[in-house]
Design a protein around this motif. Structure first.
Motif, PDB file in Angstrom:
ATOM      1  N   ARG A 248       0.838  -1.211   0.000  1.00 42.03           N
ATOM      2  CA  ARG A 248       0.000   0.000   0.000  1.00 42.03           C
ATOM      3  C   ARG A 248       0.867   1.253   0.000  1.00 42.03           C
ATOM      4  N   LEU A 249       1.894   1.242   0.825  1.00 47.12           N
ATOM      5  CA  LEU A 249       2.786   2.399   0.883  1.00 47.12           C
ATOM      6  C   LEU A 249       3.527   2.597  -0.438  1.00 47.12           C
ATOM      7  N   ALA A 250       3.936   1.513  -1.069  1.00 46.02           N
ATOM      8  CA  ALA A 250       4.628   1.609  -2.358  1.00 46.02           C
ATOM      9  C   ALA A 250       3.705   2.206  -3.416  1.00 46.02           C
ATOM     10  N   LYS A 251       2.437   1.831  -3.371  1.00 47.33           N
ATOM     11  CA  LYS A 251       1.474   2.383  -4.336  1.00 47.33           C
ATOM     12  C   LYS A 251       1.297   3.886  -4.097  1.00 47.33           C
ATOM     13  N   LEU A 252       1.255   4.287  -2.840  1.00 49.19           N
ATOM     14  CA  LEU A 252       1.158   5.701  -2.501  1.00 49.19           C
ATOM     15  C   LEU A 252       2.392   6.455  -2.984  1.00 49.19           C
ATOM     16  N   ARG A 253       3.567   5.878  -2.769  1.00 51.05           N
ATOM     17  CA  ARG A 253       4.823   6.478  -3.241  1.00 51.05           C
ATOM     18  C   ARG A 253       4.800   6.632  -4.757  1.00 51.05           C
ATOM     19  N   ASP A 254       4.412   5.554  -5.441  1.00 50.40           N
ATOM     20  CA  ASP A 254       4.407   5.581  -6.904  1.00 50.40           C
ATOM     21  C   ASP A 254       3.415   6.602  -7.445  1.00 50.40           C
ATOM     22  N   PHE A 255       2.252   6.705  -6.804  1.00 47.21           N
ATOM     23  CA  PHE A 255       1.272   7.697  -7.247  1.00 47.21           C
ATOM     24  C   PHE A 255       1.815   9.110  -7.036  1.00 47.21           C
ATOM     25  N   SER A 256       2.469   9.342  -5.893  1.00 41.31           N
ATOM     26  CA  SER A 256       3.029  10.665  -5.613  1.00 41.31           C
ATOM     27  C   SER A 256       4.066  11.056  -6.658  1.00 41.31           C
ATOM     28  N   LEU A 257       4.922  10.104  -7.025  1.00 41.47           N
ATOM     29  CA  LEU A 257       5.921  10.373  -8.061  1.00 41.47           C
ATOM     30  C   LEU A 257       5.275  10.615  -9.420  1.00 41.47           C
ATOM     31  N   PHE A 258       4.237   9.853  -9.720  1.00 43.96           N
ATOM     32  CA  PHE A 258       3.499  10.039 -10.970  1.00 43.96           C
ATOM     33  C   PHE A 258       2.866  11.430 -11.013  1.00 43.96           C
ATOM     34  N   ALA A 259       2.198  11.810  -9.915  1.00 46.87           N
ATOM     35  CA  ALA A 259       1.550  13.123  -9.858  1.00 46.87           C
ATOM     36  C   ALA A 259       2.577  14.243  -9.985  1.00 46.87           C
ATOM     37  N   ALA A 260       3.725  14.093  -9.335  1.00 43.96           N
ATOM     38  CA  ALA A 260       4.779  15.106  -9.431  1.00 43.96           C
ATOM     39  C   ALA A 260       5.289  15.232 -10.863  1.00 43.96           C
ATOM     40  N   SER A 261       5.460  14.107 -11.531  1.00 41.17           N
ATOM     41  CA  SER A 261       5.919  14.116 -12.914  1.00 41.17           C
ATOM     42  C   SER A 261       4.897  14.789 -13.828  1.00 41.17           C
ATOM     43  N   GLU A 262       3.633  14.464 -13.631  1.00 40.44           N
ATOM     44  CA  GLU A 262       2.577  15.076 -14.441  1.00 40.44           C
ATOM     45  C   GLU A 262       2.503  16.579 -14.197  1.00 40.44           C
ATOM     46  N   MET A 263       2.684  16.975 -12.943  1.00 35.92           N
ATOM     47  CA  MET A 263       2.642  18.387 -12.611  1.00 35.92           C
ATOM     48  C   MET A 263       3.797  19.129 -13.267  1.00 35.92           C
ATOM     49  N   ALA A 264       4.973  18.511 -13.272  1.00 31.14           N
ATOM     50  CA  ALA A 264       6.132  19.135 -13.920  1.00 31.14           C
ATOM     51  C   ALA A 264       5.883  19.290 -15.421  1.00 31.14           C
ATOM     52  N   SER A 265       5.291  18.275 -16.038  1.00 34.31           N
ATOM     53  CA  SER A 265       4.963  18.357 -17.473  1.00 34.31           C
ATOM     54  C   SER A 265       3.945  19.455 -17.733  1.00 34.31           C
ATOM     55  N   MET A 266       2.969  19.552 -16.859  1.00 35.07           N
ATOM     56  CA  MET A 266       1.942  20.581 -17.003  1.00 35.07           C
ATOM     57  C   MET A 266       2.558  21.974 -16.886  1.00 35.07           C
ATOM     58  N   GLN A 267       3.497  22.141 -15.962  1.00 36.96           N
ATOM     59  CA  GLN A 267       4.160  23.437 -15.813  1.00 36.96           C
ATOM     60  C   GLN A 267       4.933  23.803 -17.077  1.00 36.96           C
ATOM     61  N   GLU A 268       5.604  22.834 -17.665  1.00 37.07           N
ATOM     62  CA  GLU A 268       6.338  23.102 -18.904  1.00 37.07           C
ATOM     63  C   GLU A 268       5.377  23.510 -20.021  1.00 37.07           C
ATOM     64  N   ARG A 269       4.261  22.814 -20.144  1.00 43.35           N
ATOM     65  CA  ARG A 269       3.270  23.173 -21.167  1.00 43.35           C
ATOM     66  C   ARG A 269       2.710  24.568 -20.906  1.00 43.35           C
ATOM     67  N   TRP A 270       2.519  24.924 -19.640  1.00 44.69           N
ATOM     68  CA  TRP A 270       2.033  26.256 -19.275  1.00 44.69           C
ATOM     69  C   TRP A 270       3.036  27.327 -19.710  1.00 44.69           C
ATOM     70  N   LYS A 271       4.320  27.087 -19.446  1.00 46.04           N
ATOM     71  CA  LYS A 271       5.356  28.055 -19.841  1.00 46.04           C
ATOM     72  C   LYS A 271       5.362  28.240 -21.347  1.00 46.04           C
ATOM     73  N   GLN A 272       5.229  27.136 -22.079  1.00 41.71           N
ATOM     74  CA  GLN A 272       5.196  27.223 -23.538  1.00 41.71           C
ATOM     75  C   GLN A 272       3.969  28.003 -24.008  1.00 41.71           C
ATOM     76  N   ALA A 273       2.834  27.749 -23.404  1.00 44.03           N
ATOM     77  CA  ALA A 273       1.602  28.446 -23.786  1.00 44.03           C
ATOM     78  C   ALA A 273       1.709  29.942 -23.500  1.00 44.03           C
ATOM     79  N   GLN A 274       2.375  30.314 -22.428  1.00 43.09           N
ATOM     80  CA  GLN A 274       2.527  31.717 -22.064  1.00 43.09           C
ATOM     81  C   GLN A 274       3.462  32.465 -23.015  1.00 43.09           C
ATOM     82  N   SER A 275       4.407  31.747 -23.606  1.00 36.52           N
ATOM     83  CA  SER A 275       5.363  32.398 -24.498  1.00 36.52           C
ATOM     84  C   SER A 275       4.843  32.496 -25.934  1.00 36.52           C
ATOM     85  N   GLU A 276       3.724  31.887 -26.227  1.00 36.20           N
ATOM     86  CA  GLU A 276       3.182  31.926 -27.596  1.00 36.20           C
ATOM     87  C   GLU A 276       2.446  33.209 -27.881  1.00 36.20           C
TER      88      GLU A 276
END
Length: 129
Positions: free
Chosen positions: A101-129
């Motif tokens: 259970r803890l490993a699944k929580l860890r993996d989800f947290s890492l997944f969410a962090a990765s998705e958030m980082a990708s979203m931030q990059e897309r946001w920066k690109q959208a702002q510069s257009e």
């Protein structure tokens, strides 16, 4: 209280207030304001500056406050995943029910962090257009 201070800054005309102005808006003591802004500065949601010609501090929101807020959340998720990983080891690894259970929580947290980082990059690109 930190949320109230953040809301006061968010709704102020310039997105910045002194501690005295925050206290007046929220009808709270200077000590209460001090503790709240200390936390907000620590988690990088508010920046401390100075009022020219005085010794007063001015607390302000960042220029891209939503991206900053998500950046903080991303760092928190990664730290949470690291702590959860330590907990996995403390309960004997992923082989047991608690460890799984803890490993699944860890993996989800890492997944969410990765998705958030990708979203931030897309946001920066959208702002510069």
């Amino acid at each position: 209280m930190s949320a109230r201070v953040y809301a006061a800054l968010l709704t102020s005309p310039q997105g910045a207030l002194t501690a005295a102005e925050i206290g007046e808006r929220l009808l709270v003591s200077p000590a209460t304001v001090s503790k709240a802004v200390q936390y907000l500065v620590q988690v990088e949601l508010v920046h401390r500056g100075s009022v020219p010609g005085t010794r007063r501090d001015r607390y302000e929101l960042g220029k891209d406050l939503w991206a900053e807020m998500f950046g903080f959340r991303n760092r928190w998720l990664r730290s949470f995943a690291d702590t959860t990983d330590e907990c996995v080891e403390a309960v004997g690894g992923e082989g047991g029910d608690a460890g799984a259970r803890l490993a699944k929580l860890r993996d989800f947290s890492l997944f969410a962090a990765s998705e958030m980082a990708s979203m931030q990059e897309r946001w920066k690109q959208a702002q510069s257009e």
